[in-house]
Design an enzyme around this catalytic site. Sequence first.
Site, mmCIF file in Angstrom:
data_model
loop_
_atom_site.group_PDB
_atom_site.id
_atom_site.type_symbol
_atom_site.label_atom_id
_atom_site.label_comp_id
_atom_site.label_asym_id
_atom_site.label_seq_id
_atom_site.Cartn_x
_atom_site.Cartn_y
_atom_site.Cartn_z
ATOM 1 C CG HIS A 86 4.401 7.219 2.048
ATOM 2 N ND1 HIS A 86 4.361 7.414 0.668
ATOM 3 C CD2 HIS A 86 3.434 8.125 2.538
ATOM 4 C CE1 HIS A 86 3.395 8.439 0.244
ATOM 5 N NE2 HIS A 86 3.038 9.016 1.361
ATOM 6 C CG ASP A 96 7.001 -3.050 -1.173
ATOM 7 O OD1 ASP A 96 7.749 -3.658 -1.563
ATOM 8 O OD2 ASP A 96 5.786 -2.804 -1.475
#
Length: 287
Positions: A162, A205
Amino acid sequence: MEKKLFVMIAAIMMAAASVNAQEERTVDAYFTADEMPDMRLFMPGPPDSTSVAFANDVSRYFWGKEMRMDPERAEQAKRDAVYGLATIIEEFEEAFGMKISQEQTPEIYKVLLEGTATCDSICKNPKTTYGRTRPFVRFNEHTLAPELEPELNPHKSFPSGHTLLGWSSALLMMEINPDRANEILARGYRYGENRVVMGAHWQSDTDAARMAAGVAYAKLHTSERFLEQMKKAREEYKRLAPEPATVRGIKAERQATDADIYDLSGRKVSSPRQGVYIQSGQKLVVR
């Protein structure tokens, strides 16, 4: 008999329409995953669970849970959680300054579709190699949107897909409309940060994904086909862009409404200095 024949014909027509729709959604990426730089070779993998970096990941996970207490932030994070270009186009529209659609802005839509798909492929190999467990799984808790968790479970945490989508979209949009760079990048950063708010990704991340998006974005510029498409997108924007809106200039004190003022990162500001802010959903310029 005629009824059965009608049903069969209808089924064939629906199948043909489905095939056509799938063909229309086919993305002609500028590079394959194997042609993209390999994240595993130019940057570290996820931090070890005994490291200081992982301690920061844990700290940021609990920060994200605190952010969920803000209803507006929570709703934005849930909207951002629906992966895909459709979400990007809708959520970035205000920052970009113009509505994007396949019908009205085909050249811009095309470079975003193919560009983000190409950038996304850079995270394929590291996700498989590292197989990092997502934070909500590690803590045996739910994310902000439990209904989306089945979609997350097959995919590993490092790096954040994302975030890579959001940051690569921001970089592409900024190239198309450089006058809105600050607004676009602020929304792109927030898009990735919302993955921590969701509890779907660790901070590391998202950090790795932004770096990977920058590398992938640079790789795009080695493609002549991309450069040509970006040129078309920029020309289309210049042709269709609305006239610059007149922005209100105010002194540093608050407006009479006493509505809260936020910077472009979403932080509340008590004494705004010179710059661009948001108040009551409207852009505010302090000179």
